[in-house]
Design an enzyme around this catalytic site. Structure first.
Site, mmCIF file in Angstrom:
data_model
loop_
_atom_site.group_PDB
_atom_site.id
_atom_site.type_symbol
_atom_site.label_atom_id
_atom_site.label_comp_id
_atom_site.label_asym_id
_atom_site.label_seq_id
_atom_site.Cartn_x
_atom_site.Cartn_y
_atom_site.Cartn_z
ATOM 1 N N GLU A 1 48.479 41.102 37.682
ATOM 2 C CA GLU A 1 47.932 42.274 38.371
ATOM 3 C C GLU A 1 48.532 42.266 39.757
ATOM 4 O O GLU A 1 48.153 41.474 40.610
ATOM 5 C CB GLU A 1 46.399 42.171 38.430
ATOM 6 C CG GLU A 1 45.715 42.335 37.092
ATOM 7 C CD GLU A 1 45.762 43.772 36.598
ATOM 8 O OE1 GLU A 1 45.382 44.009 35.446
ATOM 9 O OE2 GLU A 1 46.182 44.654 37.367
ATOM 10 N N LYS B 1 42.405 28.915 41.085
ATOM 11 C CA LYS B 1 42.915 28.611 42.418
ATOM 12 C C LYS B 1 42.687 29.865 43.269
ATOM 13 O O LYS B 1 43.469 30.816 43.220
ATOM 14 C CB LYS B 1 44.415 28.293 42.346
ATOM 15 C CG LYS B 1 44.942 27.409 43.487
ATOM 16 C CD LYS B 1 44.859 28.011 44.881
ATOM 17 C CE LYS B 1 45.688 29.268 45.007
ATOM 18 N NZ LYS B 1 45.536 29.852 46.399
ATOM 19 N N GLU C 1 53.868 48.936 50.310
ATOM 20 C CA GLU C 1 52.405 48.944 50.303
ATOM 21 C C GLU C 1 51.926 48.594 51.707
ATOM 22 O O GLU C 1 52.165 47.499 52.189
ATOM 23 C CB GLU C 1 51.944 47.897 49.292
ATOM 24 C CG GLU C 1 50.501 47.834 49.005
ATOM 25 C CD GLU C 1 50.194 46.748 47.976
ATOM 26 O OE1 GLU C 1 50.818 45.674 48.031
ATOM 27 O OE2 GLU C 1 49.342 46.987 47.115
HETATM 28 N N1 LIG Z 1 46.794 44.614 40.814
HETATM 29 C C1 LIG Z 1 45.653 44.139 41.259
HETATM 30 O O1 LIG Z 1 44.616 44.143 40.579
HETATM 31 C C2 LIG Z 1 45.603 43.531 42.642
HETATM 32 C C3 LIG Z 1 44.361 43.174 43.134
HETATM 33 C C4 LIG Z 1 44.304 42.610 44.438
HETATM 34 C C5 LIG Z 1 45.468 42.416 45.189
HETATM 35 N N2 LIG Z 1 46.647 42.787 44.655
HETATM 36 C C6 LIG Z 1 47.860 42.638 45.435
HETATM 37 O O2 LIG Z 1 47.857 41.374 46.149
HETATM 38 C C7 LIG Z 1 48.501 41.524 47.405
HETATM 39 C C8 LIG Z 1 47.595 41.069 48.511
HETATM 40 O O3 LIG Z 1 46.913 39.875 48.170
HETATM 41 P P1 LIG Z 1 47.452 38.495 48.713
HETATM 42 O O4 LIG Z 1 48.010 38.645 50.089
HETATM 43 O O5 LIG Z 1 46.409 37.457 48.495
HETATM 44 O O6 LIG Z 1 48.634 38.195 47.692
HETATM 45 P P2 LIG Z 1 49.511 36.881 47.565
HETATM 46 O O7 LIG Z 1 50.395 37.156 46.435
HETATM 47 O O8 LIG Z 1 50.107 36.472 48.863
HETATM 48 O O9 LIG Z 1 48.474 35.706 47.180
HETATM 49 C C9 LIG Z 1 47.684 35.821 46.029
HETATM 50 C C10 LIG Z 1 47.313 34.405 45.569
HETATM 51 O O10 LIG Z 1 48.500 33.733 45.222
HETATM 52 C C11 LIG Z 1 48.576 32.480 45.901
HETATM 53 N N3 LIG Z 1 49.982 32.192 46.114
HETATM 54 C C12 LIG Z 1 50.809 32.713 47.050
HETATM 55 N N4 LIG Z 1 52.053 32.222 46.895
HETATM 56 C C13 LIG Z 1 52.009 31.363 45.839
HETATM 57 C C14 LIG Z 1 52.951 30.532 45.172
HETATM 58 N N5 LIG Z 1 54.235 30.473 45.548
HETATM 59 N N6 LIG Z 1 52.537 29.782 44.119
HETATM 60 C C15 LIG Z 1 51.238 29.815 43.713
HETATM 61 N N7 LIG Z 1 50.296 30.582 44.300
HETATM 62 C C16 LIG Z 1 50.682 31.341 45.350
HETATM 63 C C17 LIG Z 1 47.766 32.676 47.158
HETATM 64 O O11 LIG Z 1 47.323 31.425 47.642
HETATM 65 C C18 LIG Z 1 46.618 33.533 46.624
HETATM 66 O O12 LIG Z 1 45.678 32.712 45.985
HETATM 67 C C19 LIG Z 1 48.836 43.005 47.521
HETATM 68 O O13 LIG Z 1 50.162 43.220 47.122
HETATM 69 C C20 LIG Z 1 47.903 43.672 46.526
HETATM 70 O O14 LIG Z 1 48.405 44.894 46.045
HETATM 71 C C21 LIG Z 1 46.753 43.348 43.393
#
Ligand SMILES: NC(=O)c1ccc[n+]([C@@H]2O[C@H](COP(=O)([O-])OP(=O)(O)OC[C@H]3O[C@@H](n4cnc5c(N)ncnc54)[C@H](O)[C@@H]3O)[C@@H](O)[C@H]2O)c1
Ligand SMILES: O=C[C@H](O)CS(=O)(=O)O
Length: 493
Positions: A265, A187, A394
């Protein structure tokens, strides 16, 4: 919309531009439900994409489960052969994949192309690792018995991925799963589904069997519904998530009733420490690379810069000069080295952090303002203090708050004063300090005299609330196999 105005009109291979989901080898349109994907640099609609929900997710999981016996029964070399064909196809189509990525995520074209290579490297790495999933024989304690340990494919894996690295965050999960014999349901982030669909199209061309790799596309609202199905459905034996810590908590809780393997992650808050014995030119170069890559929208970006008193002015002058050299603009423009932020919320968070810092005594040395609707100036803030939002949260944008410190112990304490523990960095030429500080920092990864640490060969991941598990390296496949103990009796009959 005039497609000729779209950056995607220039794709060499238009069939890479997929807008339907992939389930069991078929492109599924989800009926009338569609959502728009927009170019973050212009706000222009690129294309609309199938907006699927729980019902289609269930179908994808059932297709993956049905495909599992055949995929796991292939030899590791047979799986690796398909993966290497996929690897080569990513490289053959790197220009188009980069164009799709820049269009939907915004990063400069050269950076997008770099990510294609980085993402492909996980496919190559785990195609090789597939053939090294070794078992064990254990010295028996009963001569009428023999003890064997084998490793087997865990089962169907679900991957939920973020927008900031639209290809690499997918392949870093999917490659070890496929290598281990696990079918996957992906997804992707609603902001960047086109990259996921393009690499899925290439997986089809590489000969990935139907149902082995599935992509369920959904907008932000439907992603919640899709996620609930992925978490609740017992077919899923491993949920791998990359994204914010907040969402990671939600998914972990949703997975609890069905006891799944979890790879998380999550968010970061990386300290970047410059000691007075550092090579300041190298430190400034490393800070530029770590802080402003992807417009500061990476989980391993330097989020807090700590500089020892004796070199504070010299370092911040070097960093400010480098930040001023960054060219901000549309990622398709030649020479642009920083693109837009992903959306209005991202801009708002950066503005909030800068306003808070300046209200609490921070001094903006360069930048500090947005450009148009979705670009933000590369920013350096002097006199940062621990009471500022940018010290605790962050920022996820091109803002470098620079804090002062006097002693090594003070720097370590400040660096560790966070619930996050993903990446950290420090610069020193003193070998004793390198060991003391490297061992004292509470992070999964430590960059020493470098601001760029990520590569497929190493264990990428965090401690504390930055996640669970490691991706990449020979460790990365461990979470996709189950260890099974075989006890063989009656040996002497
Ligand atoms: N540790 C790592 O390797 C890594 C890598 C990239 C990004 N990040 C972190 O991700 C964040 C930024 O990315 P983002 O804005 O896409 O994060 P996010 O958590 O908002 O979304 C990530 C994914 O989760 C999905 N999602 C969101 N809410 C959900 C729910 N309730 N149920 C199921 N899926 C859901 C989103 O559609 C997307 O596909 C930052 O905090 C960054 O540090 C971490
Ligand atoms: O944002 C998260 C990515 O994991 C960063 S990196 O490209 O792996 O360094």
């Amino acid at each position: 919309m005039d497609r000729n105005a779209s950056p995607l009109a220039q794709l060499a291979d238009q069939s890479l531009l997929r807008s339907n989901a992939l389930i069991n080898g078929e492109w599924v349109d989800g009926g009338n439900a569609r959502f728009d994907v927009v170019d973050p640099a212009t706000g222009q609609k690129l294309v609309d994409v199938a907006n699927l929900g729980a019902i289609e997710t269930r179908k994808a999981l059932e297709a993956a489960n049905a495909a599992w016996p055949l995929w796991r029964s292939k030899t590791a070399k047979e799986r690796a052969t398909v993966m290497m064909k996929w690897f080569h196809l990513l490289h053959q189509h790197a220009d188009d994949l980069a164009r799709i990525m820049t269009a939907e995520q915004g990063k400069p074209l050269a950076e997008a192309k770099g990510e294609v290579g980085y993402g492909a490297s996980f496919i190559e790495w785990f195609a090789e690792e597939a053939r090294r999933v070794y078992g064990e024989t254990v010295p028996t304690t009963d001569n009428n018995k023999r003890y064997l340990v084998i490793k087997q494919s865990m089962g169907v894996c679900a991957a939920i991925t973020p927008w900031n690295f639209p290809i690499a965050m997918i392949t870093r999960k999917v490659a070890p799963a496929l290598a281990a014999g696990c079918p996957v349901v992906i997804k992707p982030a609603e902001q960047t589904p086109l990259s996921a669909l393009a690499v899925a199209e290439l997986a089809q061309r590489a000969g990935m069997p139907p149902g082995v790799l599935n992509v369920v596309t959904a907008d932000g609202r439907n992603s919640i519904e899709v996620g609930k199905e992925l978490c609740a459905n017992d077919i899923v034996r491993h949920l791998s998530f990359t994204g914010s810590t907040e969402v990671g908590r939600i998914l972990a809780a949703q997975c609890a009733p069905t006891i799944k393997k979890l790879s998380l992650e999550l968010g970061g808050n990386a300290p970047f420490i410059v000691f007075d014995d550092a090579d300041l030119d190298s430190a400034a170069e490393g800070a530029l690379a770590s802080k402003y890559r992807n417009a500061g929208q990476t989980c391993v970006c330097a989020n807090r810069l700590y500089v020892q008193d004796g070199v504070y002015e010299a370092f911040i002058a070097k960093l400010t000069e480098k930040a001023k050299s960054i060219k901000v603009g549309n990622g398709f423009e030649p020479g642009v080295t920083q693109g837009p932020l992903i959306d209005d919320a991202a801009i708002a968070k950066v503005e909030k952090h800068v306003a808070d810092a300046t209200a609490k005594g921070g001094k903006v040395l360069t930048g500090g303002k947005k450009i148009g609707d979705r670009f933000y100036e590369p920013t350096v803030i002097a006199n940062a203090t621990s009471d500022m939002l940018c010290a605790r949260e962050e920022t996820f944008g091109p803002v470098a708050p620079v804090f002062r410190f006097k002693t090594e112990a003070e720097a370590i304490a400040a660096a560790n004063n966070t619930e996050f523990g993903l990446a950290s960095y420090f610069y020193s030429r003193d070998v004793g300090r390198i060991f003391r500080v490297g061992e004292a920092l509470e992070y999964g990864m430590v960059g020493i005299n470098t601001g760029l640490i990520s590569t497929a060969e190493v264990p990428f991941g965090g401690v504390k609330q930055s996640g669970l598990g490691r991706e990449g390296s020979h460790h990365g496949i461990d979470d996709y196999v189950e260890i099974k103990y075989l006890c063989l009796g009656d040996i002497n009959k």
